[in-house]
Design an enzyme around this catalytic site. Structure first.
Site, short mmCIF file in Angstrom:
data_model
loop_
_atom_site.label_atom_id
_atom_site.label_comp_id
_atom_site.label_asym_id
_atom_site.label_seq_id
_atom_site.Cartn_x
_atom_site.Cartn_y
_atom_site.Cartn_z
N HIS A 154 0.94 -1.11 -0.12
CA HIS A 154 -0.06 0.00 0.09
C HIS A 154 1.00 1.28 -0.17
CE1 HIS A 154 -2.70 3.12 1.20
NE2 HIS A 154 -3.91 2.40 0.98
N GLU A 196 -3.94 1.21 -7.46
CA GLU A 196 -4.43 2.45 -6.34
C GLU A 196 -3.65 3.68 -6.94
OE1 GLU A 196 -6.75 1.37 -2.57
OE2 GLU A 196 -4.47 1.33 -2.38
P1 PGA Z 1 -9.31 6.15 -0.05
O1 PGA Z 1 -8.36 5.18 0.34
O2 PGA Z 1 -10.83 5.20 -0.40
O3 PGA Z 1 -9.68 6.76 1.49
O4 PGA Z 1 -8.80 7.12 -0.97
C1 PGA Z 1 -8.24 4.00 -0.28
C2 PGA Z 1 -7.00 3.05 0.21
O5 PGA Z 1 -5.99 3.73 0.63
O6 PGA Z 1 -6.79 1.95 0.14
#
Ligand code: PGA
Length: 236
Positions: free
Chosen positions: A85, A147
């Protein structure tokens, strides 16, 4: 195809955390990555396969105070580990994340690897750097969460078009991509969730901020269940 919703609570305290247990029981596609301190509780109270560890240390079982390694998680029978992440990439080296990947694989833990660029203009280069280890050492039980770092927690989600482009790019560069599931995460909201869910080849969504709102999670479960019933009606 049943779609999943992954709740990423990060290091937030969620007052009504116990009330998420019936939600997990109501929809098997709902998965949760709670803070490490709650992994054991969720694994016992809900189905352990719906629980994802957001943390993995490299130690085996033994006299290692403060660790939580893959063998330990295996004993809890949890479903997966979330690695790479961007909030962890900020603190851990790429080499450490690769070692985590290998440690998880050694215990046959499913890996959800988060990848995502800092800069939308250099997404291809940045994504290639982040998948080097899984290209050279194929991970047999793998999901990838795309992401974009600029979309996480900013309220500015990626467009479904760019998301599709990035996932197609990843698929082209992972030789065993047909065995890999893909997710989208980054400022998913009740307004944009459906657009991402409709994308071809998306297994589901990874939600951060929204995951702490039980009403919103319930609504998303309803969207997923409705989708499923429409698809199964079409199949009849
Ligand atoms: P968010 O976070 O939905 O608050 O943008 C997503 C994540 O960090 O996995």
């Amino acid at each position: 195809m049943k779609k999943n919703l992954i709740l990423n609570w990060k290091h937030h305290w969620v007052d009504d955390w116990v009330e998420y247990i019936p939600l997990l029981q109501s929809y098997s596609g709902l998965l949760i990555a709670p803070p490490v301190a709650l992994i054991g509780a969720f694994a016992q109270l809900a189905h352990p396969q719906q629980v994802i560890s957001p943390y993995l240390s490299l130690r085996e079982l033994g006299a290692f105070t403060g660790h939580c390694g893959a063998e330990y998680l295996k004993h809890l029978q949890i479903g997966a580990v979330l690695l790479g992440h961007s909030e962890q990439r900020a603190e851990l080296s790429a080499q450490y994340i690769t070692q985590q990947l290998y440690a998880a694989q050694k215990q046959n833990l499913h890996v959800i690897l988060c990848v995502g660029e800092k800069n939308p203009h250099t997404y291809q280069k940045e994504l290639l750097e982040q998948i080097v280890s899984i290209q050279s050492h194929p991970c047999l039980s793998l999901s990838i969460a795309y992401e974009p770092q600029w979309a996480i927690g900013t309220g500015h989600a990626c467009t479904p078009e760019l998301c599709h482009k990035a996932i197609t790019f990843l698929k082209e560069h992972i030789s065993y991509a047909s065995n890999v599931k893909f997710y989208y995460g980054g400022s998913v909201s009740l307004e944009n969730a459906q657009d991402f869910l409709e994308l071809d080849g998306i297994q589901g969504l990874l939600i951060g901020r929204l995951s702490q709102n039980k009403i919103a999670v319930k609504k998303l479960i309803e969207v997923l269940q409705e989708r499923e019933s429409i698809i199964s009606e079409k199949d009849v």
